[in-house]
Design a protein around this motif. Structure first.
Motif, short mmCIF file in Angstrom:
data_model
loop_
_atom_site.label_atom_id
_atom_site.label_comp_id
_atom_site.label_asym_id
_atom_site.label_seq_id
_atom_site.Cartn_x
_atom_site.Cartn_y
_atom_site.Cartn_z
N VAL A 38 0.83 -1.21 0.00
CA VAL A 38 0.00 0.00 0.00
C VAL A 38 0.86 1.26 0.00
O VAL A 38 1.76 1.41 0.83
CB VAL A 38 -0.94 0.02 1.23
CG1 VAL A 38 -1.77 1.30 1.25
CG2 VAL A 38 -1.84 -1.21 1.23
N GLY A 39 0.59 2.15 -0.95
CA GLY A 39 1.18 3.49 -0.94
C GLY A 39 2.66 3.55 -1.26
O GLY A 39 3.31 4.55 -0.91
N VAL A 40 3.21 2.56 -1.94
CA VAL A 40 4.64 2.59 -2.26
C VAL A 40 4.95 3.73 -3.21
O VAL A 40 5.83 4.56 -2.97
CB VAL A 40 5.09 1.24 -2.87
CG1 VAL A 40 6.53 1.32 -3.37
CG2 VAL A 40 4.95 0.13 -1.84
N ASN A 41 4.24 3.79 -4.31
CA ASN A 41 4.33 4.89 -5.26
C ASN A 41 3.15 4.76 -6.22
O ASN A 41 2.35 3.81 -6.12
CB ASN A 41 5.67 4.91 -6.01
CG ASN A 41 5.93 3.65 -6.80
OD1 ASN A 41 5.01 3.04 -7.36
ND2 ASN A 41 7.19 3.23 -6.84
N ALA A 42 3.03 5.68 -7.15
CA ALA A 42 1.86 5.70 -8.03
C ALA A 42 1.77 4.44 -8.89
O ALA A 42 0.68 3.89 -9.09
CB ALA A 42 1.90 6.94 -8.93
N GLY A 43 2.91 3.95 -9.37
CA GLY A 43 2.90 2.77 -10.22
C GLY A 43 2.47 1.52 -9.49
O GLY A 43 1.65 0.74 -10.00
N VAL A 44 3.01 1.32 -8.30
CA VAL A 44 2.65 0.15 -7.51
C VAL A 44 1.19 0.27 -7.06
O VAL A 44 0.45 -0.72 -7.06
CB VAL A 44 3.58 0.00 -6.29
CG1 VAL A 44 3.12 -1.14 -5.39
CG2 VAL A 44 5.01 -0.26 -6.75
N GLU A 45 0.77 1.47 -6.73
CA GLU A 45 -0.62 1.66 -6.31
C GLU A 45 -1.59 1.37 -7.45
O GLU A 45 -2.65 0.78 -7.24
CB GLU A 45 -0.81 3.09 -5.79
CG GLU A 45 -2.09 3.32 -5.03
CD GLU A 45 -2.17 2.55 -3.71
OE1 GLU A 45 -3.26 2.55 -3.13
OE2 GLU A 45 -1.16 1.94 -3.28
N GLU A 46 -1.22 1.75 -8.66
CA GLU A 46 -2.06 1.44 -9.81
C GLU A 46 -2.19 -0.06 -9.99
O GLU A 46 -3.28 -0.59 -10.29
CB GLU A 46 -1.47 2.08 -11.07
CG GLU A 46 -2.29 1.84 -12.34
CD GLU A 46 -1.67 2.48 -13.56
OE1 GLU A 46 -2.25 2.33 -14.66
OE2 GLU A 46 -0.61 3.15 -13.42
N HIS A 47 -1.09 -0.77 -9.81
CA HIS A 47 -1.12 -2.23 -9.92
C HIS A 47 -1.99 -2.84 -8.83
O HIS A 47 -2.79 -3.75 -9.10
CB HIS A 47 0.31 -2.77 -9.80
CG HIS A 47 0.42 -4.23 -10.06
ND1 HIS A 47 0.57 -4.76 -11.32
CD2 HIS A 47 0.37 -5.30 -9.22
CE1 HIS A 47 0.63 -6.08 -11.25
NE2 HIS A 47 0.51 -6.43 -9.98
N ARG A 48 -1.87 -2.33 -7.62
CA ARG A 48 -2.69 -2.84 -6.51
C ARG A 48 -4.17 -2.62 -6.78
O ARG A 48 -5.00 -3.51 -6.54
CB ARG A 48 -2.29 -2.16 -5.20
CG ARG A 48 -3.05 -2.67 -3.97
CD ARG A 48 -2.60 -1.96 -2.71
NE ARG A 48 -3.12 -0.61 -2.62
CZ ARG A 48 -4.30 -0.30 -2.08
NH1 ARG A 48 -5.10 -1.26 -1.60
NH2 ARG A 48 -4.69 0.95 -2.01
N MET A 49 -4.52 -1.45 -7.28
CA MET A 49 -5.92 -1.15 -7.53
C MET A 49 -6.48 -2.00 -8.67
O MET A 49 -7.65 -2.38 -8.66
CB MET A 49 -6.09 0.33 -7.84
CG MET A 49 -5.78 1.24 -6.65
SD MET A 49 -6.73 0.82 -5.15
CE MET A 49 -8.39 1.26 -5.68
N ALA A 50 -5.65 -2.32 -9.66
CA ALA A 50 -6.10 -3.20 -10.74
C ALA A 50 -6.38 -4.60 -10.19
O ALA A 50 -7.35 -5.26 -10.59
CB ALA A 50 -5.06 -3.24 -11.85
N THR A 51 -5.53 -5.05 -9.28
CA THR A 51 -5.75 -6.35 -8.65
C THR A 51 -7.02 -6.33 -7.82
O THR A 51 -7.83 -7.27 -7.86
CB THR A 51 -4.55 -6.72 -7.76
OG1 THR A 51 -3.36 -6.73 -8.56
CG2 THR A 51 -4.74 -8.09 -7.11
#
Length: 208
Positions: free
Chosen positions: A126-139
């Motif tokens: 959670v909240g690592v950066n925008a790219g990781v957050e986008e990946h988390r939200m897609a999941t």
């Protein structure tokens, strides 16, 4: 950008086999460090030492720490997805509430029985950066889609009203992830079975 791995055979093992083994060792080290010390406190050097590999070998597999974190997170979710699919299959023919509980139990047991997996899935990602957050939200969106599929099946069988369950699925998934996030971050956590029972009670809002 990852670099090409070694070619040919060595010690009777193909380059592909050796590379797969290295990747697995890095994934295991990533799960251990991210799931204990935490992502922010884990360096590539520490991961390599835990995996008994060089940094050159690391960067042949992963572009950086973020790539490994996402890979570990995806593995946790892929295994949970397989467990949920099996639970849904095995609970076919039962009332919708029981099918949801079976899916929820499989999800929680897969992601949270091992606290390292829970920490990666609910805290470190959670909240690592925008790219990781986008990946988390897609999941997260894919999991919400699975809940909607269960609800549409229930509606088709006349168990629940036939309506758009998009917001309800998102709200329920938020409750699941929020409760499990708090659960794994609490030192004196309740038994996981208690968390699952609480979530099953919350799911009554979907099927009631």
């Amino acid at each position: 950008m990852t670099q090409p791995g070694p070619r040919g055979r060595y010690g009777g093992r193909s380059a592909a086999d050796r590379r797969a083994e290295r990747r697995e060792r890095l994934m295991t080290a990533g799960l251990e460090l991210f799931g204990t010390a935490g992502y922010a406190a884990s360096t590539v050097g520490q991961i390599c030492r835990a995996a008994n590999l060089s940094t050159r070998q690391y960067y042949e597999e992963f572009a950086g720490r973020e790539a490994l974190l996402i890979a570990v997170y995806d593995q946790v979710n892929a295994e949970a997805q397989a467990a949920v699919a099996e639970a849904v299959k095995n609970s076919a023919g039962q009332p919708l509430a029981e099918r949801i509980k079976a899916a929820l139990t499989a999800y929680a047991l897969s992601t949270a029985t091992d606290l390292r997996r829970a920490k990666v899935a609910y805290v470190e990602i959670v909240g690592v950066n925008a790219g990781v957050e986008e990946h988390r939200m897609a999941t997260r969106a894919r999991w919400a889609g699975l809940i909607r599929e269960l609800m549409r099946a229930g509606a088709a069988a006349g168990e629940v009203p036939d309506r758009d369950y998009r917001l309800a699925a998102s709200a329920y998934l938020g409750a699941v992830n929020g409760l499990l996030q708090d659960w794994c971050a609490t030192p004196d956590r309740a038994p996981l079975a208690d968390a699952v029972e609480e979530l099953a009670r919350i799911s009554a809002a979907l099927t009631g």
